[in-house]
Design an enzyme around this catalytic site. Structure first.
Site, PDB file in Angstrom:
ATOM      1  N   CYS A 201      28.384  43.515  37.406  1.00 41.29           N
ATOM      2  CA  CYS A 201      28.165  43.934  38.782  1.00 41.29           C
ATOM      3  C   CYS A 201      27.557  42.765  39.557  1.00 41.29           C
ATOM      4  O   CYS A 201      27.888  42.519  40.720  1.00 41.29           O
ATOM      5  CB  CYS A 201      27.194  45.112  38.864  1.00 41.29           C
ATOM      6  SG  CYS A 201      27.514  46.498  37.774  1.00 41.29           S
ATOM      7  N   HIS A 205      28.101  41.232  43.279  1.00 35.32           N
ATOM      8  CA  HIS A 205      27.154  41.691  44.304  1.00 35.32           C
ATOM      9  C   HIS A 205      25.836  40.918  44.345  1.00 35.32           C
ATOM     10  O   HIS A 205      25.020  41.153  45.222  1.00 35.32           O
ATOM     11  CB  HIS A 205      26.893  43.185  44.127  1.00 35.32           C
ATOM     12  CG  HIS A 205      28.123  44.023  44.361  1.00 35.32           C
ATOM     13  ND1 HIS A 205      28.758  44.104  45.579  1.00 35.32           N
ATOM     14  CD2 HIS A 205      28.851  44.802  43.519  1.00 35.32           C
ATOM     15  CE1 HIS A 205      29.813  44.910  45.484  1.00 35.32           C
ATOM     16  NE2 HIS A 205      29.892  45.342  44.239  1.00 35.32           N
ATOM     17  N   ARG A 244      32.885  54.956  43.619  1.00 37.41           N
ATOM     18  CA  ARG A 244      32.719  53.520  43.831  1.00 37.41           C
ATOM     19  C   ARG A 244      32.490  52.796  42.497  1.00 37.41           C
ATOM     20  O   ARG A 244      33.038  51.734  42.263  1.00 37.41           O
ATOM     21  CB  ARG A 244      31.555  53.300  44.793  1.00 37.41           C
ATOM     22  CG  ARG A 244      31.394  51.915  45.342  1.00 37.41           C
ATOM     23  CD  ARG A 244      32.570  51.459  46.174  1.00 37.41           C
ATOM     24  NE  ARG A 244      33.341  50.452  45.468  1.00 37.41           N
ATOM     25  CZ  ARG A 244      34.328  49.747  46.014  1.00 37.41           C
ATOM     26  NH1 ARG A 244      34.687  49.958  47.268  1.00 37.41           N
ATOM     27  NH2 ARG A 244      34.969  48.853  45.307  1.00 37.41           N
ATOM     28  N   CYS A 248      34.867  49.901  41.009  1.00 41.03           N
ATOM     29  CA  CYS A 248      34.351  48.553  40.738  1.00 41.03           C
ATOM     30  C   CYS A 248      34.592  48.158  39.278  1.00 41.03           C
ATOM     31  O   CYS A 248      34.912  47.015  38.991  1.00 41.03           O
ATOM     32  CB  CYS A 248      32.875  48.455  41.096  1.00 41.03           C
ATOM     33  SG  CYS A 248      32.615  48.276  42.891  1.00 41.03           S
TER      34      CYS A 248
END
Lengths: 287, 101
Positions: A201, A205, A244, A248
């Site tokens: 992740c 991000h 979401r 992702c």
């Protein structure tokens, strides 16, 4: 076949490098310290983006780009999530077959409480997200649970977020080793590389917010859940937090986990806790 | 490091073309090996979508009687599954390198 083999070798190579870099030594005394973690997390983004107002991080990609932000503010006059909000409000006030409502399941009748989710349930020893609590409420009242990735769930959380707009995220970690373990597990999930692309992740991000991936501008991890659920033009509809996470994961060519699996609940706990103090901005709308 | 070396060799082997045409028994053996590795990866909660696709491609090719293609796809699936297992094992510690402190 050729191209795929190259990709395969490439991803394996990346995994090998990561392994070689990280093997020895990192096992240093690992005290779980959520307060220090949250401080470091916020500082990282505040320093990386000194021109972004702190409360703006909750607006995902719009915090990263002034032009996009202007377009969005114009759109907010007729927000595309409006229909979901209306539906959610209606659902919220319509009694179940047994005469009870969602309000009976939540503190303060479910109004203005989004900032307290997810929470750690010390009885059960697990993280309880808002989506999970909503389905448990339904089941406790004899109703079938909703899909975690579809419109009904998004409508309910949209309404609950809306009644909480502006309230600072306020996630607590009780003095319970299991709560600390859940936080740590969420952190691990967030930073763990997965999928054939070998991305975590954080690869997207933390390391690349503001950068574009295909047609999309990557949201910063700080405050990334404050705007959930979100309307996306690409989905031509609303997306829950569960949806979401699944999307992702798939983007990295990792098989997604089941919505509301322990890992997803824990990563939601981690990401929400490190956003403590930043305002709830949901429901959100994305290009 | 031994582990990664043998994995690299395995990969090299699995991608090398074989000399004779494959038959159904070759396919079954290759598929069983791929499926086992894929199950192990799923058990570690680290399955890759491409592994599942390669497995499906292997099955489809075998159903159509193309065992060369079926074996190649099964071997690819096995290599992908093994890479995902390797990733899961190395990430048990490696994730900390990315952490914001």
């Amino acid at each position: 076949m050729k191209a795929r083999s190259v990709l395969l070798l490439g991803s394996l190579g990346a995994a090998l490098i990561a392994f070689a870099l990280a093997s020895p030594g990192v096992i240093a005394a690992d005290m779980v310290d959520p307060v220090a973690d949250a401080k470091a997390f916020q500082n990282f983004f505040f320093q990386k983006f000194p021109n972004v107002k702190h409360e703006d991080f909750v607006n995902g990609p719009y915090s990263m780009n002034e032009d996009m932000k202007r377009q969005w503010q114009e759109k907010e006059e007729f927000p595309p999530y409006e229909f979901a909000l209306e539906a959610g409000k209606e659902m919220f006030s319509t009694p179940f077959k047994n005469g009870k409502t969602y309000a009976d399941c939540f503190p303060n009748g479910g109004i203005g409480i989004r900032q307290n989710y997810p929470y750690f349930d010390t009885g059960e020893g697990k993280v309880i997200t808002l989506e999970l609590a909503l389905n448990r409420c339904r089941e406790a009242n004899g109703e079938a649970p909703y899909s975690y990735v579809k419109d009904e769930m998004a409508s309910l959380t949209a309404y609950m977020a809306y009644t909480s707009r502006g309230k600072p995220m306020e996630i607590k970690i009780p003095d319970d080793p299991r709560a600390l373990a859940a936080f740590e597990n969420g952190k691990r999930y967030f930073y763990t590389r997965r999928g054939q692309m070998n991305f975590s992740c954080a690869s997207c991000h933390v390391q690349s917010p503001g950068e574009r991936i295909r047609a999309e501008t990557l949201a910063p991890a700080l405050g990334i859940l404050n705007a959930m659920p979100i309307y996306r033009s690409e989905w031509s509809g609303m997306g829950t937090t569960s949806r979401r996470f699944v999307t992702c994961n798939s983007q990295t060519r990792a098989v997604p986990l089941e919505p509301q699996s322990d890992e997803y609940r824990d990563v939601e706990y981690f990401l929400s806790y490190v956003a403590n103090g930043l305002p709830i901005s949901g429901p959100g709308a994305r290009p | 490091m031994k582990r990664s070396l043998s994995l690299a060799m395995l990969l090299a082997l699995s991608l090398a073309p074989s000399a004779r045409a494959a038959n159904e028994a070759d396919y079954k053996a290759a598929y069983a090996a791929a499926e086992a590795a894929s199950k192990e990866a799923a058990g570690m909660r680290n399955q890759w979508t491409v592994t599942a696709s390669a497995l499906a491609a292997a099955k489809k090719a075998a159903d159509g009687g193309d065992f060369d293609r079926a074996v190649a796809a099964a071997r690819e699936a096995e290599a992908l599954a093994k890479a995902s297992i390797f990733q899961a094992v190395s990430e048990k510690e490696a994730w900390k390198a990315m952490e914001i402190r």
